[in-house]
Design a protein around this motif. Structure first.
Motif, PDB file in Angstrom:
ATOM      1  N   ARG A  34       6.532   3.107   1.177  1.00 53.93           N
ATOM      2  CA  ARG A  34       5.950   1.913   1.792  1.00 53.93           C
ATOM      3  C   ARG A  34       6.995   0.823   2.018  1.00 53.93           C
ATOM      4  NH1 ARG A  34       1.166  -0.247   2.840  1.00 53.93           N
ATOM      5  NH2 ARG A  34      -0.036   1.352   1.784  1.00 53.93           N
ATOM      6  N   ALA A  35       7.874   0.619   1.021  1.00 51.80           N
ATOM      7  CA  ALA A  35       8.850  -0.481   1.141  1.00 51.80           C
ATOM      8  C   ALA A  35       9.754  -0.272   2.357  1.00 51.80           C
ATOM      9  CB  ALA A  35       9.679  -0.580  -0.141  1.00 51.80           C
ATOM     10  N   GLU A  36      10.145   0.965   2.599  1.00 51.60           N
ATOM     11  CA  GLU A  36      11.011   1.244   3.759  1.00 51.60           C
ATOM     12  C   GLU A  36      10.241   1.062   5.069  1.00 51.60           C
ATOM     13  OE1 GLU A  36      14.416   1.833   3.694  1.00 51.60           O
ATOM     14  OE2 GLU A  36      13.970   1.085   1.688  1.00 51.60           O
ATOM     15  N   LEU A  37       8.971   1.460   5.070  1.00 54.96           N
ATOM     16  CA  LEU A  37       8.151   1.243   6.275  1.00 54.96           C
ATOM     17  C   LEU A  37       7.991  -0.252   6.547  1.00 54.96           C
ATOM     18  CD1 LEU A  37       5.273   3.881   5.849  1.00 54.96           C
ATOM     19  CD2 LEU A  37       7.140   3.942   7.518  1.00 54.96           C
ATOM     20  N   GLU A  38       7.776  -1.026   5.468  1.00 54.88           N
ATOM     21  CA  GLU A  38       7.622  -2.485   5.623  1.00 54.88           C
ATOM     22  C   GLU A  38       8.909  -3.093   6.184  1.00 54.88           C
ATOM     23  OE1 GLU A  38       4.824  -3.930   5.245  1.00 54.88           O
ATOM     24  OE2 GLU A  38       3.641  -2.970   3.648  1.00 54.88           O
ATOM     25  N   ARG A  39      10.047  -2.561   5.725  1.00 53.17           N
ATOM     26  CA  ARG A  39      11.336  -3.061   6.229  1.00 53.17           C
ATOM     27  C   ARG A  39      11.440  -2.802   7.741  1.00 53.17           C
ATOM     28  NH1 ARG A  39      15.660  -0.421   7.571  1.00 53.17           N
ATOM     29  NH2 ARG A  39      14.939   1.531   6.647  1.00 53.17           N
ATOM     30  N   VAL A  40      11.087  -1.586   8.172  1.00 49.61           N
ATOM     31  CA  VAL A  40      11.143  -1.256   9.605  1.00 49.61           C
ATOM     32  C   VAL A  40      10.146  -2.133  10.370  1.00 49.61           C
ATOM     33  CG1 VAL A  40      10.766   0.567  11.327  1.00 49.61           C
ATOM     34  CG2 VAL A  40      11.900   1.116   9.145  1.00 49.61           C
ATOM     35  N   ALA A  41       8.937  -2.261   9.811  1.00 44.59           N
ATOM     36  CA  ALA A  41       7.890  -3.059  10.481  1.00 44.59           C
ATOM     37  C   ALA A  41       8.336  -4.515  10.619  1.00 44.59           C
ATOM     38  CB  ALA A  41       6.582  -2.967   9.703  1.00 44.59           C
ATOM     39  N   ALA A  42       8.957  -5.055   9.564  1.00 42.00           N
ATOM     40  CA  ALA A  42       9.374  -6.463   9.598  1.00 42.00           C
ATOM     41  C   ALA A  42      10.406  -6.696  10.700  1.00 42.00           C
ATOM     42  CB  ALA A  42       9.951  -6.870   8.235  1.00 42.00           C
ATOM     43  N   SER A  43      11.214  -5.670  10.982  1.00 47.30           N
ATOM     44  CA  SER A  43      12.272  -5.848  11.983  1.00 47.30           C
ATOM     45  C   SER A  43      11.724  -5.796  13.410  1.00 47.30           C
ATOM     46  CB  SER A  43      13.359  -4.790  11.794  1.00 47.30           C
ATOM     47  OG  SER A  43      12.875  -3.525  12.194  1.00 47.30           O
ATOM     48  N   ILE A  44      10.482  -5.320  13.588  1.00 48.18           N
ATOM     49  CA  ILE A  44       9.951  -5.237  14.964  1.00 48.18           C
ATOM     50  C   ILE A  44       8.682  -6.053  15.156  1.00 48.18           C
ATOM     51  CG2 ILE A  44      10.942  -2.985  15.489  1.00 48.18           C
ATOM     52  CD1 ILE A  44       8.469  -1.628  14.737  1.00 48.18           C
ATOM     53  N   GLU A  45       8.089  -6.532  14.049  1.00 51.33           N
ATOM     54  CA  GLU A  45       6.808  -7.204  14.156  1.00 51.33           C
ATOM     55  C   GLU A  45       6.929  -8.461  15.025  1.00 51.33           C
ATOM     56  OE1 GLU A  45       5.141  -7.004  10.288  1.00 51.33           O
ATOM     57  OE2 GLU A  45       3.434  -5.974  11.166  1.00 51.33           O
ATOM     58  N   GLY A  46       5.813  -8.812  15.645  1.00 49.45           N
ATOM     59  CA  GLY A  46       5.847  -9.958  16.555  1.00 49.45           C
ATOM     60  C   GLY A  46       5.877  -9.485  17.973  1.00 49.45           C
ATOM     61  N   ARG A  47       6.668  -8.428  18.202  1.00 51.05           N
ATOM     62  CA  ARG A  47       6.739  -7.892  19.569  1.00 51.05           C
ATOM     63  C   ARG A  47       5.532  -7.022  19.888  1.00 51.05           C
ATOM     64  NH1 ARG A  47      12.825  -5.689  19.899  1.00 51.05           N
ATOM     65  NH2 ARG A  47      12.728  -5.961  17.674  1.00 51.05           N
ATOM     66  N   VAL A  48       5.076  -6.249  18.880  1.00 43.18           N
ATOM     67  CA  VAL A  48       3.954  -5.322  19.076  1.00 43.18           C
ATOM     68  C   VAL A  48       3.099  -5.338  17.816  1.00 43.18           C
ATOM     69  CG1 VAL A  48       5.245  -3.785  20.612  1.00 43.18           C
ATOM     70  CG2 VAL A  48       5.290  -3.384  18.150  1.00 43.18           C
ATOM     71  N   ARG A  49       1.918  -4.713  17.877  1.00 52.99           N
ATOM     72  CA  ARG A  49       1.099  -4.555  16.666  1.00 52.99           C
ATOM     73  C   ARG A  49       1.625  -3.349  15.885  1.00 52.99           C
ATOM     74  NH1 ARG A  49      -4.892  -3.971  18.324  1.00 52.99           N
ATOM     75  NH2 ARG A  49      -3.963  -2.628  19.879  1.00 52.99           N
ATOM     76  N   VAL A  50       1.779  -3.537  14.569  1.00 54.10           N
ATOM     77  CA  VAL A  50       2.313  -2.460  13.718  1.00 54.10           C
ATOM     78  C   VAL A  50       1.370  -2.222  12.551  1.00 54.10           C
ATOM     79  CG1 VAL A  50       4.268  -1.653  12.344  1.00 54.10           C
ATOM     80  CG2 VAL A  50       4.683  -3.129  14.320  1.00 54.10           C
ATOM     81  N   ASN A  51       1.012  -0.964  12.361  1.00 59.24           N
ATOM     82  CA  ASN A  51       0.127  -0.535  11.280  1.00 59.24           C
ATOM     83  C   ASN A  51       0.942   0.375  10.358  1.00 59.24           C
ATOM     84  OD1 ASN A  51      -2.113   0.363   9.767  1.00 59.24           O
ATOM     85  ND2 ASN A  51      -2.644   1.925  11.287  1.00 59.24           N
ATOM     86  N   VAL A  52       1.153  -0.075   9.121  1.00 59.85           N
ATOM     87  CA  VAL A  52       1.953   0.695   8.173  1.00 59.85           C
ATOM     88  C   VAL A  52       1.031   1.563   7.320  1.00 59.85           C
ATOM     89  CG1 VAL A  52       3.285   0.437   6.035  1.00 59.85           C
ATOM     90  CG2 VAL A  52       3.949  -0.832   8.080  1.00 59.85           C
ATOM     91  N   VAL A  53       1.312   2.873   7.281  1.00 61.71           N
ATOM     92  CA  VAL A  53       0.490   3.798   6.486  1.00 61.71           C
ATOM     93  C   VAL A  53       1.408   4.592   5.554  1.00 61.71           C
ATOM     94  CG1 VAL A  53      -1.118   5.745   6.557  1.00 61.71           C
ATOM     95  CG2 VAL A  53      -1.178   4.013   8.373  1.00 61.71           C
ATOM     96  N   ALA A  54       1.338   4.287   4.256  1.00 58.57           N
ATOM     97  CA  ALA A  54       2.125   5.046   3.276  1.00 58.57           C
ATOM     98  C   ALA A  54       1.341   6.299   2.922  1.00 58.57           C
ATOM     99  CB  ALA A  54       2.371   4.195   2.040  1.00 58.57           C
ATOM    100  N   ALA A  55       1.843   7.456   3.354  1.00 58.25           N
ATOM    101  CA  ALA A  55       1.119   8.713   3.119  1.00 58.25           C
ATOM    102  C   ALA A  55       2.107   9.866   3.078  1.00 58.25           C
ATOM    103  CB  ALA A  55       0.108   8.951   4.252  1.00 58.25           C
ATOM    104  N   ASP A  56       1.723  10.882   2.312  1.00 57.31           N
ATOM    105  CA  ASP A  56       2.500  12.123   2.241  1.00 57.31           C
ATOM    106  C   ASP A  56       1.842  13.117   3.197  1.00 57.31           C
ATOM    107  OD1 ASP A  56       3.690  14.541   1.627  1.00 57.31           O
ATOM    108  OD2 ASP A  56       3.693  14.183  -0.540  1.00 57.31           O
ATOM    109  N   VAL A  57       2.547  13.523   4.239  1.00 52.50           N
ATOM    110  CA  VAL A  57       1.914  14.421   5.223  1.00 52.50           C
ATOM    111  C   VAL A  57       1.662  15.813   4.654  1.00 52.50           C
ATOM    112  CG1 VAL A  57       2.790  13.175   7.254  1.00 52.50           C
ATOM    113  CG2 VAL A  57       4.090  15.124   6.333  1.00 52.50           C
ATOM    114  N   ALA A  58       2.229  16.093   3.475  1.00 55.94           N
ATOM    115  CA  ALA A  58       1.935  17.386   2.828  1.00 55.94           C
ATOM    116  C   ALA A  58       0.495  17.442   2.325  1.00 55.94           C
ATOM    117  CB  ALA A  58       2.913  17.635   1.682  1.00 55.94           C
ATOM    118  N   ALA A  59      -0.170  16.295   2.237  1.00 57.07           N
ATOM    119  CA  ALA A  59      -1.594  16.271   1.866  1.00 57.07           C
ATOM    120  C   ALA A  59      -2.396  16.605   3.122  1.00 57.07           C
ATOM    121  CB  ALA A  59      -1.957  14.901   1.303  1.00 57.07           C
ATOM    122  N   LEU A  60      -2.404  17.881   3.476  1.00 56.56           N
ATOM    123  CA  LEU A  60      -2.909  18.315   4.784  1.00 56.56           C
ATOM    124  C   LEU A  60      -4.362  17.898   5.025  1.00 56.56           C
ATOM    125  CD1 LEU A  60      -1.432  21.946   4.952  1.00 56.56           C
ATOM    126  CD2 LEU A  60      -0.453  19.859   5.928  1.00 56.56           C
TER     127      LEU A  60
END
Ligand SMILES: NC(=O)c1ccc[n+]([C@@H]2O[C@H](COP(=O)([O-])OP(=O)(O)OC[C@H]3O[C@@H](n4cnc5c(N)ncnc54)[C@H](OP(=O)(O)O)[C@@H]3O)[C@@H](O)[C@H]2O)c1
Length: 259
Positions: A34-60
């Motif tokens: 989540r922290a890394e996603l928040e970092r990426v989101a913070a660098s682009i937020e304002g320009r577009v809507r960003v929805n951060v979802v912390a999830a393991d895709v192995a949980a099929l």
């Protein structure tokens, strides 16, 4: 435009998040950290809507609900990007089979589930794009990457097979074959060999690849091979196999498991 992008916390996924945001595309960003996603989101937020979802895709079994929740948050998904991936570079006999099977789950079975969930929504709408991030190792299966090469070759085959099937339903499929791209994954792979196996070969960067993927989505191109020189692997599969069989370096053995 709403893009659901897996593996957005690092490397190529992070590059796509930035380049897609520059085009004004809303983003659902998925990864475990989540922290890394928040970092990426913070660098682009304002320009577009960003929805951060912390999830393991192995949980099929949770992936269909993940897609539904993303649509509830930011509207219909126009583009699904299956980018999250893991890699094992090691002598095959030394790899714990459970680790190999987990890799196949993340790299192949998760894209299957996400694509299924996305198609169920895109086909009735008559529009949408699926982007599959495969690898050059699908075109040039690589010694010491037994599970990885298999997962990426299978994903590429699935992706290529889907294109003609869903095109009449308005859904476009882009298959991406990155060669070595400067990211944390590539750095770990290079470090697994006694000498840098990419020395003297073309190495790409995540931003340029992301721009090419964005263009492929916009212009409905079928596939992206980058760096472009590796297109030769697709044109000459027999020669590629011969080169891989005779000149591939061997990775170091994995360190023994602790405990
Ligand atoms: N770099 C290359 O040279 C290269 C070449 C060909 C293909 N590729 C492919 O490109 C894609 C991106 O690779 P990269 O080089 O950017 O690697 P990276 O920097 O290691 O990024 C991998 C991404 O996948 C996510 N991820 C891994 N396991 C996950 C899981 N179980 N659930 C959710 N997210 C998960 C990671 O996020 P978390 O750790 O936060 O979960 C991270 O965001 C991969 O599919 C890779 O196989 C890379």
């Amino acid at each position: 435009m709403h893009v659901l992008l897996t593996g957005a916390s690092s490397g190529i996924g992070e590059g796509m998040a930035r380049v897609f945001a520059e085009a004004g595309w809303d983003l659902t960003l998925v990864a475990r950290r989540r922290a890394e996603l928040e970092r990426v989101a913070a660098s682009i937020e304002g320009r577009v809507r960003v929805n951060v979802v912390a999830a393991d895709v192995a949980a099929l079994d949770a992936l269909d609900a993940l897609v539904g929740a993303a649509e509830a948050e930011l509207g219909p998904i126009d583009v699904l990007v299956n980018n999250a991936g893991v890699q094992i570079v090691a002598p095959t006999a030394s790899v714990d089979p459970a680790d190999g099977e987990r890799l196949v789950t993340v790299n192949l079975l998760a894209p299957f589930r996400l694509t299924h969930a996305a198609l169920a929504r895109m086909i009735p709408r008559g529009r949408g794009t699926i982007v599959d991030i495969s690898s050059l190792s699908a075109l040039a299966p690589t010694p010491g990457m037994y599970h990885y090469s298999a997962s990426k070759a299978a994903l590429a085959a699935a992706s290529e097979s889907l294109r003609a099937e869903v095109r009449p339903r308005g859904v476009h499929v882009v298959t991406v074959y990155p060669g070595p791209i400067e990211t944390p994954m590539a750095r770990r792979a290079i470090d697994a060999y006694p000498e840098d196996p990419t020395r003297g070969l073309p190495v790409g960067d995540a931003r340029t690849l992301a721009v090419r993927i964005r263009r492929a989505i916009e212009r409905r191109h079928d596939r992206v091979i980058y760096p472009r020189a590796y297109g030769i692997a697709r044109m000459f599969p027999g020669t590629t196999r011969w080169v891989m069989d005779h000149f591939s370096p061997t990775p170091r053995a994995l360190p023994p498991a602790a405990g």
